[in-house]
Write an enzyme that holds these catalytic residues in place. Sequence first.
Site, PDB file in Angstrom:
ATOM      1  N   GLU A 155      -5.959  -3.058  -7.775  1.00 20.15           N
ATOM      2  CA  GLU A 155      -5.803  -2.416  -6.475  1.00 20.15           C
ATOM      3  C   GLU A 155      -6.100  -3.434  -5.380  1.00 20.15           C
ATOM      4  O   GLU A 155      -7.161  -4.059  -5.369  1.00 20.15           O
ATOM      5  CB  GLU A 155      -6.742  -1.220  -6.347  1.00 20.15           C
ATOM      6  CG  GLU A 155      -6.676  -0.519  -4.999  1.00 20.15           C
ATOM      7  CD  GLU A 155      -7.639   0.647  -4.907  1.00 20.15           C
ATOM      8  OE1 GLU A 155      -8.084   0.961  -3.790  1.00 20.15           O
ATOM      9  OE2 GLU A 155      -7.955   1.248  -5.957  1.00 20.15           O
ATOM     10  N   GLU A 160      -8.752  -0.772   4.860  1.00 20.38           N
ATOM     11  CA  GLU A 160      -9.384   0.542   4.873  1.00 20.38           C
ATOM     12  C   GLU A 160     -10.262   0.571   6.114  1.00 20.38           C
ATOM     13  O   GLU A 160     -11.119  -0.290   6.300  1.00 20.38           O
ATOM     14  CB  GLU A 160     -10.256   0.761   3.639  1.00 20.38           C
ATOM     15  CG  GLU A 160      -9.504   0.929   2.346  1.00 20.38           C
ATOM     16  CD  GLU A 160     -10.452   1.190   1.184  1.00 20.38           C
ATOM     17  OE1 GLU A 160     -10.606   2.350   0.792  1.00 20.38           O
ATOM     18  OE2 GLU A 160     -11.049   0.207   0.683  1.00 20.38           O
TER      19      GLU A 160
END
Length: 272
Positions: A155, A160
């Site tokens: 990932e 974020e």
Amino acid sequence: MDFFFKVSRTMYFCAAVFSASAVFHSTSPCQAEVIDPDSFALKLDENFDWLDVSARGPGTRWTAHTPWNGDFGDAQFTDPVPDFPFTVKNGVLRIEARKSADGKWKSGLLASTDANGDGFKQRYGYFEMRARFPAGEGVWPAFWLASRGVEKAIEVDVVEHYGHAPSQYTASLHIWDRKTPALSKSFHQSVPVVAGALSADFHTYGVAVQEDRIKYFLDRKEVWSIETPRELEHPFTILIDLGLGAGWPIDKTPNPSVMDVDYVRVWSLPPD
């Protein structure tokens, strides 16, 4: 050899010099490396003049759930219905998080492949999103890549952003061990920015994935670099979502909260 950079490296991590219009927080008087993808081969050009999405496919460019049918955060990612959670206007995608009458939050996620693995996916290249994030505690917008094998999953979190921390965002790399979760590894870089800049205007968030290194960019300036894991064997699915929570309270989250996405583009990288 780093073939695509205009400026040479001066430090491993380097933020741009602050100016009145800069998004970077001033941490050092140095130059950041800059990427210019205009000469690369464009492989995906999603301008959101309209949105081709279905709940789970097949046959649409985007699906509204992760290919592995996993939910996360404190807002349910919902099937698309007219005007929610996705709308498109003037070439901008709007992803809305809204609290329903029963007090539960719902929001939206887009994935570029379906459960059968059909759709857009690419292993190496430069991946970029231009977006404006919502402000407020509890919001958790993200742009990320997922590569899933039988034993390992990789990932890459290009960005974020946690709404309770408006002066930074997080870039990450995760190596998930699907058979023995305790052997999973995660690496994070906090990227400092001017407080509120990511919700005040649009910015580009990019990552260049090469065989030897993964390089992360804000407004096409490099903010972090890490070795490409040897476990990366499969192409990436692209994911965009407006999550809530991530372990942080959502009692003060603005209702509704909106993430605006101008485009998502992917290029292949020329050989060294």
